[in-house]
Design a protein around this motif. Structure first.
Motif, PDB file in Angstrom:
ATOM      1  N   THR A   4       0.835  -1.184   0.000  1.00 21.83           N
ATOM      2  CA  THR A   4       0.000   0.000   0.000  1.00 21.83           C
ATOM      3  C   THR A   4       0.874   1.239   0.000  1.00 21.83           C
ATOM      4  OG1 THR A   4      -1.691  -1.169   1.250  1.00 21.83           O
ATOM      5  CG2 THR A   4      -1.824   1.220   1.243  1.00 21.83           C
ATOM      6  N   ASN A   5       0.589   2.128  -0.900  1.00 22.87           N
ATOM      7  CA  ASN A   5       1.292   3.408  -0.968  1.00 22.87           C
ATOM      8  C   ASN A   5       0.857   4.235   0.246  1.00 22.87           C
ATOM      9  OD1 ASN A   5       1.836   6.172  -1.489  1.00 22.87           O
ATOM     10  ND2 ASN A   5       1.884   5.760  -3.698  1.00 22.87           N
ATOM     11  N   PRO A   6       1.809   4.681   1.095  1.00 24.27           N
ATOM     12  CA  PRO A   6       1.438   5.446   2.297  1.00 24.27           C
ATOM     13  C   PRO A   6       0.629   6.706   1.989  1.00 24.27           C
ATOM     14  CG  PRO A   6       3.742   4.800   2.402  1.00 24.27           C
ATOM     15  CD  PRO A   6       3.248   4.439   1.030  1.00 24.27           C
ATOM     16  N   ALA A   7       0.944   7.362   0.885  1.00 22.64           N
ATOM     17  CA  ALA A   7       0.189   8.568   0.519  1.00 22.64           C
ATOM     18  C   ALA A   7      -1.253   8.218   0.182  1.00 22.64           C
ATOM     19  CB  ALA A   7       0.857   9.271  -0.659  1.00 22.64           C
ATOM     20  N   HIS A   8      -1.439   7.080  -0.490  1.00 17.09           N
ATOM     21  CA  HIS A   8      -2.794   6.646  -0.831  1.00 17.09           C
ATOM     22  C   HIS A   8      -3.562   6.232   0.420  1.00 17.09           C
ATOM     23  CE1 HIS A   8      -1.543   5.624  -5.223  1.00 17.09           C
ATOM     24  NE2 HIS A   8      -1.575   6.916  -4.981  1.00 17.09           N
ATOM     25  N   ALA A   9      -2.858   5.603   1.358  1.00 17.02           N
ATOM     26  CA  ALA A   9      -3.506   5.197   2.610  1.00 17.02           C
ATOM     27  C   ALA A   9      -3.980   6.421   3.389  1.00 17.02           C
ATOM     28  CB  ALA A   9      -2.554   4.358   3.454  1.00 17.02           C
ATOM     29  N   LEU A  10      -3.159   7.463   3.429  1.00 17.39           N
ATOM     30  CA  LEU A  10      -3.558   8.704   4.108  1.00 17.39           C
ATOM     31  C   LEU A  10      -4.742   9.358   3.394  1.00 17.39           C
ATOM     32  CD1 LEU A  10      -0.132  10.304   5.080  1.00 17.39           C
ATOM     33  CD2 LEU A  10      -1.879   9.381   6.614  1.00 17.39           C
ATOM     34  N   LEU A  11      -4.695   9.338   2.087  1.00 16.21           N
ATOM     35  CA  LEU A  11      -5.797   9.897   1.303  1.00 16.21           C
ATOM     36  C   LEU A  11      -7.094   9.138   1.595  1.00 16.21           C
ATOM     37  CD1 LEU A  11      -6.522  11.971  -0.898  1.00 16.21           C
ATOM     38  CD2 LEU A  11      -5.952  10.218  -2.583  1.00 16.21           C
ATOM     39  N   ALA A  12      -7.005   7.824   1.650  1.00 16.70           N
ATOM     40  CA  ALA A  12      -8.183   7.000   1.940  1.00 16.70           C
ATOM     41  C   ALA A  12      -8.714   7.274   3.341  1.00 16.70           C
ATOM     42  CB  ALA A  12      -7.843   5.517   1.780  1.00 16.70           C
ATOM     43  N   GLN A  13      -7.813   7.469   4.307  1.00 11.25           N
ATOM     44  CA  GLN A  13      -8.243   7.794   5.670  1.00 11.25           C
ATOM     45  C   GLN A  13      -8.960   9.145   5.702  1.00 11.25           C
ATOM     46  OE1 GLN A  13      -4.474   7.510   7.730  1.00 11.25           O
ATOM     47  NE2 GLN A  13      -5.107   5.617   8.735  1.00 11.25           N
ATOM     48  N   GLY A  14      -8.410  10.115   5.005  1.00 16.83           N
ATOM     49  CA  GLY A  14      -9.045  11.437   4.941  1.00 16.83           C
ATOM     50  C   GLY A  14     -10.425  11.362   4.320  1.00 16.83           C
ATOM     51  N   TRP A  15     -10.530  10.589   3.246  1.00 15.80           N
ATOM     52  CA  TRP A  15     -11.826  10.420   2.585  1.00 15.80           C
ATOM     53  C   TRP A  15     -12.817   9.745   3.529  1.00 15.80           C
ATOM     54  CZ3 TRP A  15     -14.872  12.245  -0.816  1.00 15.80           C
ATOM     55  CH2 TRP A  15     -15.982  11.523  -1.240  1.00 15.80           C
TER      56      TRP A  15
END
Length: 152
Positions: A4-15
């Motif tokens: 998992t790309n950490p930036a994508h994981a953060l984006l998903a958490q924000g969403w």
């Protein structure tokens, strides 16, 4: 297994947090509008969108534009419009100068109901935001909503 790309994981958490806030607010507003005025959030939104263009010579909206404004599929929008038209809150018509589609406009009864429902909506929104602000995870989003300035 893919990493998992950490930036994508953060984006998903924000969403996910944004979706949580939206869902809570919408549910609170829905309950208040249904209880006080027999309106759903979507019905209120449709009346609101149509009221902004009421009385303007160029201010009618095609059904496709209505669907985009209230973020529904065209078939769901048609059902929503039919329901409100049946209640006498809006009407559909063919434009004299543009026969490409069916247009929708809010009626005087729709404007009157919207005027009565707007304070209920606004109070429910304020209460929902105040409640959400008690959750530290939601505080940044609540602040963003409160500070958002939408161009007229």
């Amino acid at each position: 297994m893919a990493e998992t790309n950490p930036a994508h994981a953060l984006l998903a958490q924000g969403w996910s947090v944004f979706s949580l806030l939206h869902g809570r607010i919408e549910a609170d507003i829905e309950r208040a509008l249904e209880r006080e005025h027999g309106l759903s959030v979507r019905e209120f939104s449709l009346l609101e969108v149509l009221s902004r263009q009421h009385g303007d010579d160029s201010g009618h909206l095609q059904m496709k534009q209505v669907a985009e404004a209230v973020i529904l599929s065209q078939s769901a929008t048609t059902r929503l419009v039919t329901r409100l038209e049946g209640r006498g809150l809006l009407r559909r018509y063919l434009c004299d100068t543009d026969r490409r589609g069916i247009y929708t406009n809010v009626t005087d009864a729709g404007l009157a109901l919207l005027a009565r429902a707007r304070p209920t909506h606004d109070t429910a929104l304020r209460t929902a935001l105040d409640t959400a602000a008690l959750d530290p995870t939601l505080v940044p989003l609540v602040r963003t909503v409160e500070e958002l300035k939408v161009p007229a």
